[in-house]
Design a protein around this motif. Structure first.
Motif, PDB file in Angstrom:
ATOM      1  N   ASP A  43       0.835  -1.208   0.000  1.00  0.00           N
ATOM      2  CA  ASP A  43       0.000   0.000   0.000  1.00  0.00           C
ATOM      3  C   ASP A  43       0.866   1.252   0.000  1.00  0.00           C
ATOM      4  O   ASP A  43       0.954   1.991   0.987  1.00  0.00           O
ATOM      5  CB  ASP A  43      -0.952   0.011   1.190  1.00  0.00           C
ATOM      6  N   THR A  44       1.518   1.460  -1.158  1.00  0.00           N
ATOM      7  CA  THR A  44       2.309   2.675  -1.361  1.00  0.00           C
ATOM      8  C   THR A  44       1.930   3.274  -2.710  1.00  0.00           C
ATOM      9  O   THR A  44       1.504   2.554  -3.620  1.00  0.00           O
ATOM     10  CB  THR A  44       3.820   2.382  -1.361  1.00  0.00           C
ATOM     11  N   VAL A 162      -9.091  -0.955  -7.950  1.00  0.00           N
ATOM     12  CA  VAL A 162      -8.208  -0.556  -6.844  1.00  0.00           C
ATOM     13  C   VAL A 162      -8.359   0.907  -6.436  1.00  0.00           C
ATOM     14  O   VAL A 162      -7.701   1.352  -5.487  1.00  0.00           O
ATOM     15  CB  VAL A 162      -6.721  -0.838  -7.191  1.00  0.00           C
ATOM     16  N   GLY A 163      -9.208   1.650  -7.118  1.00  0.00           N
ATOM     17  CA  GLY A 163      -9.306   3.088  -6.851  1.00  0.00           C
ATOM     18  C   GLY A 163     -10.235   3.446  -5.720  1.00  0.00           C
ATOM     19  O   GLY A 163     -11.061   4.360  -5.849  1.00  0.00           O
ATOM     20  N   TYR A 164     -10.099   2.751  -4.579  1.00  0.00           N
ATOM     21  CA  TYR A 164     -10.977   2.984  -3.445  1.00  0.00           C
ATOM     22  C   TYR A 164     -10.225   3.688  -2.311  1.00  0.00           C
ATOM     23  O   TYR A 164      -9.026   3.460  -2.112  1.00  0.00           O
ATOM     24  CB  TYR A 164     -11.546   1.662  -2.918  1.00  0.00           C
ATOM     25  N   PHE A 172      -2.223   2.600  -2.663  1.00  0.00           N
ATOM     26  CA  PHE A 172      -1.978   1.730  -3.816  1.00  0.00           C
ATOM     27  C   PHE A 172      -2.846   2.113  -5.014  1.00  0.00           C
ATOM     28  O   PHE A 172      -2.423   2.022  -6.168  1.00  0.00           O
ATOM     29  CB  PHE A 172      -2.259   0.273  -3.421  1.00  0.00           C
ATOM     30  N   GLY A 173      -4.061   2.569  -4.749  1.00  0.00           N
ATOM     31  CA  GLY A 173      -4.971   2.907  -5.833  1.00  0.00           C
ATOM     32  C   GLY A 173      -5.030   4.376  -6.195  1.00  0.00           C
ATOM     33  O   GLY A 173      -5.822   4.777  -7.061  1.00  0.00           O
ATOM     34  N   LYS A 174      -4.189   5.184  -5.550  1.00  0.00           N
ATOM     35  CA  LYS A 174      -4.294   6.639  -5.744  1.00  0.00           C
ATOM     36  C   LYS A 174      -3.995   7.055  -7.183  1.00  0.00           C
ATOM     37  O   LYS A 174      -4.715   7.868  -7.778  1.00  0.00           O
ATOM     38  CB  LYS A 174      -3.368   7.380  -4.782  1.00  0.00           C
ATOM     39  N   SER A 176      -4.283   5.312  -9.904  1.00  0.00           N
ATOM     40  CA  SER A 176      -5.383   4.863 -10.758  1.00  0.00           C
ATOM     41  C   SER A 176      -6.581   5.791 -10.646  1.00  0.00           C
ATOM     42  O   SER A 176      -7.181   6.183 -11.657  1.00  0.00           O
ATOM     43  CB  SER A 176      -5.797   3.437 -10.370  1.00  0.00           C
ATOM     44  N   ALA A 177      -6.943   6.139  -9.406  1.00  0.00           N
ATOM     45  CA  ALA A 177      -8.111   6.986  -9.181  1.00  0.00           C
ATOM     46  C   ALA A 177      -7.912   8.382  -9.760  1.00  0.00           C
ATOM     47  O   ALA A 177      -8.829   8.945 -10.380  1.00  0.00           O
ATOM     48  CB  ALA A 177      -8.403   7.074  -7.683  1.00  0.00           C
ATOM     49  N   ARG A 178      -6.719   8.943  -9.588  1.00  0.00           N
ATOM     50  CA  ARG A 178      -6.479  10.299 -10.084  1.00  0.00           C
ATOM     51  C   ARG A 178      -6.477  10.339 -11.610  1.00  0.00           C
ATOM     52  O   ARG A 178      -7.011  11.270 -12.218  1.00  0.00           O
ATOM     53  CB  ARG A 178      -5.147  10.828  -9.544  1.00  0.00           C
ATOM     54  N   LEU A 179      -5.877   9.349 -12.236  1.00  0.00           N
ATOM     55  CA  LEU A 179      -5.894   9.297 -13.703  1.00  0.00           C
ATOM     56  C   LEU A 179      -7.319   9.154 -14.227  1.00  0.00           C
ATOM     57  O   LEU A 179      -7.692   9.782 -15.222  1.00  0.00           O
ATOM     58  CB  LEU A 179      -5.040   8.128 -14.194  1.00  0.00           C
ATOM     59  N   ASP A 180      -8.112   8.327 -13.559  1.00  0.00           N
ATOM     60  CA  ASP A 180      -9.503   8.147 -13.973  1.00  0.00           C
ATOM     61  C   ASP A 180     -10.275   9.456 -13.833  1.00  0.00           C
ATOM     62  O   ASP A 180     -11.086   9.801 -14.692  1.00  0.00           O
ATOM     63  CB  ASP A 180     -10.156   7.056 -13.126  1.00  0.00           C
ATOM     64  N   ASP A 181     -10.017  10.207 -12.766  1.00  0.00           N
ATOM     65  CA  ASP A 181     -10.662  11.504 -12.584  1.00  0.00           C
ATOM     66  C   ASP A 181     -10.330  12.447 -13.741  1.00  0.00           C
ATOM     67  O   ASP A 181     -11.203  13.149 -14.266  1.00  0.00           O
ATOM     68  CB  ASP A 181     -10.212  12.146 -11.270  1.00  0.00           C
ATOM     69  N   VAL A 182      -9.068  12.473 -14.126  1.00  0.00           N
ATOM     70  CA  VAL A 182      -8.634  13.361 -15.207  1.00  0.00           C
ATOM     71  C   VAL A 182      -9.291  12.977 -16.526  1.00  0.00           C
ATOM     72  O   VAL A 182      -9.828  13.835 -17.253  1.00  0.00           O
ATOM     73  CB  VAL A 182      -7.097  13.331 -15.347  1.00  0.00           C
ATOM     74  N   LEU A 183      -9.282  11.687 -16.842  1.00  0.00           N
ATOM     75  CA  LEU A 183      -9.799  11.250 -18.143  1.00  0.00           C
ATOM     76  C   LEU A 183     -11.313  11.365 -18.248  1.00  0.00           C
ATOM     77  O   LEU A 183     -11.850  11.498 -19.345  1.00  0.00           O
ATOM     78  CB  LEU A 183      -9.372   9.807 -18.416  1.00  0.00           C
ATOM     79  N   ASN A 184     -12.009  11.319 -17.133  1.00  0.00           N
ATOM     80  CA  ASN A 184     -13.472  11.403 -17.174  1.00  0.00           C
ATOM     81  C   ASN A 184     -13.994  12.826 -17.001  1.00  0.00           C
ATOM     82  O   ASN A 184     -15.209  13.037 -17.037  1.00  0.00           O
ATOM     83  CB  ASN A 184     -14.081  10.498 -16.095  1.00  0.00           C
ATOM     84  N   TYR A 185     -13.105  13.788 -16.828  1.00  0.00           N
ATOM     85  CA  TYR A 185     -13.538  15.169 -16.585  1.00  0.00           C
ATOM     86  C   TYR A 185     -14.407  15.682 -17.740  1.00  0.00           C
ATOM     87  O   TYR A 185     -15.523  16.171 -17.527  1.00  0.00           O
ATOM     88  CB  TYR A 185     -12.317  16.074 -16.395  1.00  0.00           C
ATOM     89  N   ILE A 186     -13.915  15.580 -18.967  1.00  0.00           N
ATOM     90  CA  ILE A 186     -14.674  16.076 -20.116  1.00  0.00           C
ATOM     91  C   ILE A 186     -15.862  15.173 -20.440  1.00  0.00           C
ATOM     92  O   ILE A 186     -16.992  15.664 -20.587  1.00  0.00           O
ATOM     93  CB  ILE A 186     -13.753  16.251 -21.340  1.00  0.00           C
ATOM     94  N   PRO A 187     -15.694  13.843 -20.544  1.00  0.00           N
ATOM     95  CA  PRO A 187     -16.830  12.988 -20.897  1.00  0.00           C
ATOM     96  C   PRO A 187     -18.005  13.071 -19.924  1.00  0.00           C
ATOM     97  O   PRO A 187     -19.163  13.018 -20.352  1.00  0.00           O
ATOM     98  CB  PRO A 187     -16.214  11.585 -20.904  1.00  0.00           C
ATOM     99  N   SER A 188     -17.721  13.198 -18.626  1.00  0.00           N
ATOM    100  CA  SER A 188     -18.827  13.253 -17.664  1.00  0.00           C
ATOM    101  C   SER A 188     -19.684  14.494 -17.880  1.00  0.00           C
ATOM    102  O   SER A 188     -20.921  14.449 -17.749  1.00  0.00           O
ATOM    103  CB  SER A 188     -18.287  13.244 -16.232  1.00  0.00           C
ATOM    104  N   ARG A 189     -19.069  15.573 -18.236  1.00  0.00           N
ATOM    105  CA  ARG A 189     -19.797  16.816 -18.467  1.00  0.00           C
ATOM    106  C   ARG A 189     -20.506  16.800 -19.828  1.00  0.00           C
ATOM    107  O   ARG A 189     -21.603  17.354 -19.956  1.00  0.00           O
ATOM    108  CB  ARG A 189     -18.833  17.997 -18.325  1.00  0.00           C
ATOM    109  N   ILE A 190     -19.888  16.163 -20.812  1.00  0.00           N
ATOM    110  CA  ILE A 190     -20.583  15.957 -22.088  1.00  0.00           C
ATOM    111  C   ILE A 190     -21.839  15.120 -21.856  1.00  0.00           C
ATOM    112  O   ILE A 190     -22.919  15.413 -22.388  1.00  0.00           O
ATOM    113  CB  ILE A 190     -19.661  15.257 -23.103  1.00  0.00           C
ATOM    114  N   THR A 191     -21.706  14.076 -21.037  1.00  0.00           N
ATOM    115  CA  THR A 191     -22.851  13.203 -20.737  1.00  0.00           C
ATOM    116  C   THR A 191     -23.970  13.989 -20.076  1.00  0.00           C
ATOM    117  O   THR A 191     -25.152  13.822 -20.422  1.00  0.00           O
ATOM    118  CB  THR A 191     -22.414  12.052 -19.822  1.00  0.00           C
TER     119      THR A 191
END
Length: 287
Positions: A43-44, A162-164, A172-174, A176-191
């Motif tokens: 968990d690092t 693992v992004g919990y 360990f999942g940080k 992953s979670a941060r990258l997912d936040d970045v990539l979904n920023y535009i699509p979530s708002r388009i949705t």
């Protein structure tokens, strides 16, 4: 832009859905994540970064040669495995006939949910996953081609596994979670914009933005709030996760008692979305 491949992929998914005779690419990504975690977990943040690095490197190495295939039909059919529109619609529809199937769609505790709570969970997961499972993959396919699509799917799969924010995955999942936040920023708002527009509620966009920002996720609240205002409901509220009650804000100002009919009204968005997406992609191909 890859309009031809995206059009073929979207239509293929809407007609055939998941290809059950092959091992799904997301399942293969999940196998990689599980194997890495069993052997290298610590968990690092650094160890979690290496998980992200090696999965993305593997996806890049496998998908790049395939992307060089010159046939858009082959590429479109392959790309359809990264879009989950039909599976999402079918899974949420099944909740109407089998309410207990909601446990396969959400991470919240489902044992003691009321009928209204089950319907609310179904609508929330439909709205949120329209972004993660349909609009975001389509966006990255359209802009960056097959490689962009599957790199997005890899990061989204990492986040889902693992992004919990808990004792095991906080560090360990940080990455992953941060990258997912970045990539979904535009699509979530388009949705969110698509939802209020297709329901004829564009005037609710400002409220959607204000309520969407209340979610602890930087992205998930926007499509949920858009669906709430489009259907005149209040979604969100106190929810149980892993045996603990969590205070979540309400999204929307409408009715809090959610019926089967509300789920059907939410699902009615699908044919409008399909029509719009196919017209836009076809226009892109022609132009």
């Amino acid at each position: 832009m890859y309009f031809d491949i995206a059009l073929i992929a979207y239509i293929t998914d809407r007609i055939f859905g998941e290809f059950t005779f092959i091992r799904h690419p997301v399942v293969l990504m999940g196998d990689f994540i599980t194997a890495f975690e069993k052997r290298f977990y610590r968990d690092t943040i650094v160890r979690g970064f290496w998980l992200v690095f090696w999965l993305l490197a593997a996806v890049l190495a496998l998908v790049t040669p395939i992307s060089l295939i010159g046939n858009p039909w082959i590429l479109g059919i392959i790309a359809s495995t990264g879009i989950a529109g039909k599976m999402l619609y079918t899974s949420v529809s099944n909740v109407l006939n089998d309410p207990q199937s909601i446990r396969y769609l959400v991470s919240r505790d489902t044992e003691n949910l009321s009928e209204s709570d089950i319907n609310k969970a179904a609508i929330e997961t439909y709205a949120e996953n329209l972004s993660d499972g349909v609009i975001a993959p389509l966006f990255y396919l359209l802009v960056f081609g097959l490689v962009g699509l599957f790199l997005y799917k890899a990061i989204n799969t990492l986040d889902s596994m693992v992004g919990y924010r808990n004792d095991k995955y906080e560090k360990f999942g940080k990455a992953s979670a941060r990258l997912d936040d970045v990539l979904n920023y535009i699509p979530s708002r388009i949705t969110a914009v698509l939802i209020v527009t297709l329901f004829g509620k564009l005037g609710k966009l400002r409220q959607t933005w204000r309520y969407g920002a209340l979610h602890e996720s930087p992205n998930a609240g926007y499509p949920i709030a858009a669906m709430a205002f489009s259907l005149d409901l209040s979604l969100g509220g106190v929810t149980s996760y892993f045996g603990k009650m969590k205070e979540k804000p309400y999204f929307g100002k409408g009715r809090r008692e959610i019926s089967d009919g509300d789920v059907r009204r939410a699902l009615a968005l699908q044919w409008k979305l399909d029509t719009l997406v196919i017209i836009v992609l076809a226009a892109g191909v022609i132009v």
